[in-house]
Design a protein around this motif. Structure first.
Motif, PDB file in Angstrom:
ATOM      1  N   GLY A  22       6.865   1.358   4.866  1.00 50.29           N
ATOM      2  CA  GLY A  22       7.781   2.191   4.084  1.00 50.29           C
ATOM      3  C   GLY A  22       9.144   1.547   3.855  1.00 50.29           C
ATOM      4  O   GLY A  22       9.900   1.962   2.977  1.00 50.29           O
ATOM      5  N   VAL A  29       0.875  -1.189   0.000  1.00 47.04           N
ATOM      6  CA  VAL A  29       0.000   0.000   0.000  1.00 47.04           C
ATOM      7  C   VAL A  29       0.909   1.235   0.000  1.00 47.04           C
ATOM      8  O   VAL A  29       2.050   1.159   0.467  1.00 47.04           O
ATOM      9  CB  VAL A  29      -0.912   0.038   1.248  1.00 47.04           C
ATOM     10  CG1 VAL A  29      -2.000  -1.019   1.143  1.00 47.04           C
ATOM     11  CG2 VAL A  29      -0.120  -0.134   2.525  1.00 47.04           C
ATOM     12  N   PRO A  30       0.380   2.359  -0.505  1.00 48.28           N
ATOM     13  CA  PRO A  30       1.202   3.580  -0.505  1.00 48.28           C
ATOM     14  C   PRO A  30       1.694   3.919   0.905  1.00 48.28           C
ATOM     15  O   PRO A  30       0.922   3.860   1.865  1.00 48.28           O
ATOM     16  CB  PRO A  30       0.232   4.655  -1.020  1.00 48.28           C
ATOM     17  CG  PRO A  30      -0.778   3.897  -1.827  1.00 48.28           C
ATOM     18  CD  PRO A  30      -0.931   2.570  -1.145  1.00 48.28           C
ATOM     19  N   THR A  31       2.975   4.245   1.002  1.00 43.53           N
ATOM     20  CA  THR A  31       3.586   4.550   2.305  1.00 43.53           C
ATOM     21  C   THR A  31       2.897   5.717   2.995  1.00 43.53           C
ATOM     22  O   THR A  31       2.794   5.750   4.221  1.00 43.53           O
ATOM     23  CB  THR A  31       5.090   4.830   2.120  1.00 43.53           C
ATOM     24  OG1 THR A  31       5.677   3.671   1.510  1.00 43.53           O
ATOM     25  CG2 THR A  31       5.785   5.096   3.452  1.00 43.53           C
ATOM     26  N   LYS A  32       2.359   6.644   2.194  1.00 43.92           N
ATOM     27  CA  LYS A  32       1.687   7.795   2.841  1.00 43.92           C
ATOM     28  C   LYS A  32       0.402   7.339   3.545  1.00 43.92           C
ATOM     29  O   LYS A  32      -0.032   7.944   4.515  1.00 43.92           O
ATOM     30  CB  LYS A  32       1.444   8.929   1.842  1.00 43.92           C
ATOM     31  CG  LYS A  32       0.425   8.652   0.744  1.00 43.92           C
ATOM     32  CD  LYS A  32       0.200   9.916  -0.114  1.00 43.92           C
ATOM     33  CE  LYS A  32      -0.995   9.764  -1.049  1.00 43.92           C
ATOM     34  NZ  LYS A  32      -0.899   8.613  -1.988  1.00 43.92           N
ATOM     35  N   ASP A  38       5.249  -3.777  -8.155  1.00 42.27           N
ATOM     36  CA  ASP A  38       6.334  -3.624  -7.178  1.00 42.27           C
ATOM     37  C   ASP A  38       6.759  -4.994  -6.631  1.00 42.27           C
ATOM     38  O   ASP A  38       7.953  -5.271  -6.491  1.00 42.27           O
ATOM     39  CB  ASP A  38       5.877  -2.726  -6.011  1.00 42.27           C
ATOM     40  CG  ASP A  38       5.801  -1.256  -6.412  1.00 42.27           C
ATOM     41  OD1 ASP A  38       6.447  -0.880  -7.417  1.00 42.27           O
ATOM     42  OD2 ASP A  38       5.092  -0.501  -5.730  1.00 42.27           O
ATOM     43  N   ARG A  48      -0.526  -1.709  -9.335  1.00 39.08           N
ATOM     44  CA  ARG A  48       0.754  -1.059  -9.076  1.00 39.08           C
ATOM     45  C   ARG A  48       1.544  -1.790  -7.992  1.00 39.08           C
ATOM     46  O   ARG A  48       2.757  -2.014  -8.115  1.00 39.08           O
ATOM     47  CB  ARG A  48       0.486   0.390  -8.646  1.00 39.08           C
ATOM     48  CG  ARG A  48       1.769   1.117  -8.531  1.00 39.08           C
ATOM     49  CD  ARG A  48       1.632   2.532  -8.129  1.00 39.08           C
ATOM     50  NE  ARG A  48       2.993   2.940  -7.762  1.00 39.08           N
ATOM     51  CZ  ARG A  48       3.389   4.172  -7.688  1.00 39.08           C
ATOM     52  NH1 ARG A  48       2.543   5.140  -7.944  1.00 39.08           N
ATOM     53  NH2 ARG A  48       4.621   4.445  -7.342  1.00 39.08           N
ATOM     54  N   GLY A  49       0.815  -2.202  -6.944  1.00 31.44           N
ATOM     55  CA  GLY A  49       1.452  -2.979  -5.873  1.00 31.44           C
ATOM     56  C   GLY A  49       1.986  -4.304  -6.392  1.00 31.44           C
ATOM     57  O   GLY A  49       3.076  -4.751  -6.010  1.00 31.44           O
TER      58      GLY A  49
END
Lengths: 309, 309
Positions: free
Chosen positions: B58, B49-52, B87, B83-84
């Motif tokens: 992170g 998931v997005p770090t933000k 990665d 997208r994940g």
């Protein structure tokens, strides 16, 4: 028609017996009343051990008569010996819960006699109870360490089954098969209860599990799977065993009630009312660790009981 | 020969995702190493998931390569979207755990799209993975709220089974069937897994339970009863769900390992070594409540494993 399963509260005895703080009698009576009103129909209210050994039960001469006043509530008490049984008979307790261990070492530590001596005691007690004319209490044969022992390690399943058979032959009206020390595994539970239920006919056979290693609810499920319909538990999981180091307590009544209600059994218990009992216990015993997930999370959204309450 | 059952550690992802304190990377790596050495063969090490959104993950660009260095350890990660997944592919994760909910409301809250959109995402992801030539990660279809939903209440068992079938048809190499919110009952678990195992053949089907209302271990038993041989759990029961108020966490890995070892399954886990991981987590996250009975009580006296370790 939902099948019935009975949950029997043992927190006031098995839970409180290792609690050092003597719970005020008003709190005990409030606990009994509130749990009775939530639909629990059988409560073990005390133990007839000498007060000098366990001061927690010094109030039993007052507790028992007041518990007996609740219409339809089965009032039970632990009786460690013949003298305790006489006290229970005198006070009019509905069920006398005798207990001995399957393992020799645990019996010696817990009741300071050999298992043969315990059988002899039970025989005397059962004869005494069966001779009472008119209303008589039921005499329950309880067996601890049926699934293992902190002193002896493994316990033979065959020995547990044979001990149950002997108690029945000696006149037990009911049996309670206990994992006092949290050693049981679900497959062992199934084998032992299957073995016992083969010869018990209409005699009620109850299961009593501790949650020492987190398997209490799973073991209760396993027992129910093979036909057990009477289960002991303790509100907030209070309890332990003086000979089980690190013991984390009994099966949690609230979670056990949720287990069976969620499976469509009729336990007769209103879980939301039951959860309110926690506040009484928390207030009276602020230092005790209360366990259980259902209290913390509440019932699932749109939860329904098999039978409306 | 003892039958094998695989316990998969998800604490580093499902456990940590709601922990506000970012666990230092050294502690995470020590957790992975110590649990790997205790015999755990699959660990979900992070979420893409997005770090933000979740700062806890992170460090994944460092965590994944170091976890991949442990010989024989299957390194998995949650991938919420394409997208994940990209990665995860780039970093060489062994399994990409995609997750969607069976209930529309939970899926909208959790991943902000309809279940139809999630199926479409999974289809793209599965195609992408299957097109990789040579070594490719496995793509796992995960379904949450299979047994009920905090937003919608009851969830149709038939819908859960159909969703599993669709993920399989879309190319899932494995399935993970989750009770994210602790609503499942053991009989429901048996019915849903029986329904799913009918059409999955050799495709692994895993069970993922939370212990919200104390039934986690009982539900794991129920799943194993009908043939499930892969189960998720979280060390010390860390975890919960942002949309499950009061959630008490995941099934405790230590207790789950004890459950299956006590039943004679070969989990490959040395429980005493596993218990040592608790100290790492306790030191790194001193404010988190760690659960589990086996840690507190230790193994039973003379406990034996089905297979020597």
């Amino acid at each position: 028609m939902a099948e019935k399963i009975q949950i029997r509260e043992v927190g006031l005895r098995d839970g409180l017996q290792i609690v050092k703080t003597v719970m005020p009698i008003d709190a005990k009576l409030d606990w009994i009343k509130t749990e009775y009103e939530a639909g629990v129909t059988e409560i073990e209210v005390c133990s007839f051990v000498p007060t000098k050994l366990i001061p927690q039960f010094g109030d039993r001469e007052e507790i028992v008569p007041q518990a007996l006043a609740f219409d339809g509530l089965t009032v039970t008490a632990l009786v460690p010996n013949i003298r305790g049984a006489e006290d229970g008979i005198r006070l009019g307790v509905h069920k006398l819960n005798f207990v001995m261990s399957v393992s020799e070492g645990h019996n010696l530590s817990n009741v300071r006699r050999s298992t043969e001596d315990s059988f002899a005691d039970f025989a005397v007690m059962a004869r005494r109870v069966h001779e009472i004319t008119g209303n008589r209490p039921k005499i329950v044969g309880g067996l601890s360490t049926c699934f293992g022992c902190t002193i002896e390690g493994k316990v033979s399943e065959q020995r547990a089954i044979e001990f149950a058979h002997r108690l029945l032959d000696l006149g037990a009206d009911e049996l309670t098969i206990c994992d006092t020390v949290g050693y049981a595994s679900p497959d062992q539970v199934r084998r032992v209860f299957e073995g016992i239920l083969k010869f018990t006919g209409n005699t009620p056979v109850a299961a009593h599990f501790h949650d020492t290693r987190g398997l209490g609810i799973a073991n209760a499920l396993a027992a129910a799977d093979v036909g057990v319909r009477y289960l002991d538990s303790s509100l907030a999981g209070l309890g332990g065993c003086p000979y089980a180091p690190g013991a984390t307590g009994n099966v949690v009544t609230e979670d056990l009630a949720f287990l069976f209600a969620s499976m469509g059994f009729d336990t007769g218990i209103d879980i939301e009312k039951l959860l309110k009992v926690r506040d009484i216990v928390a207030r009276a015993l602020p230092d005790e660790k209360l366990r259980g997930g259902t209290y913390q999370a509440g019932l699932p959204k749109d939860f329904t009981y098999a039978k409306a309450r």
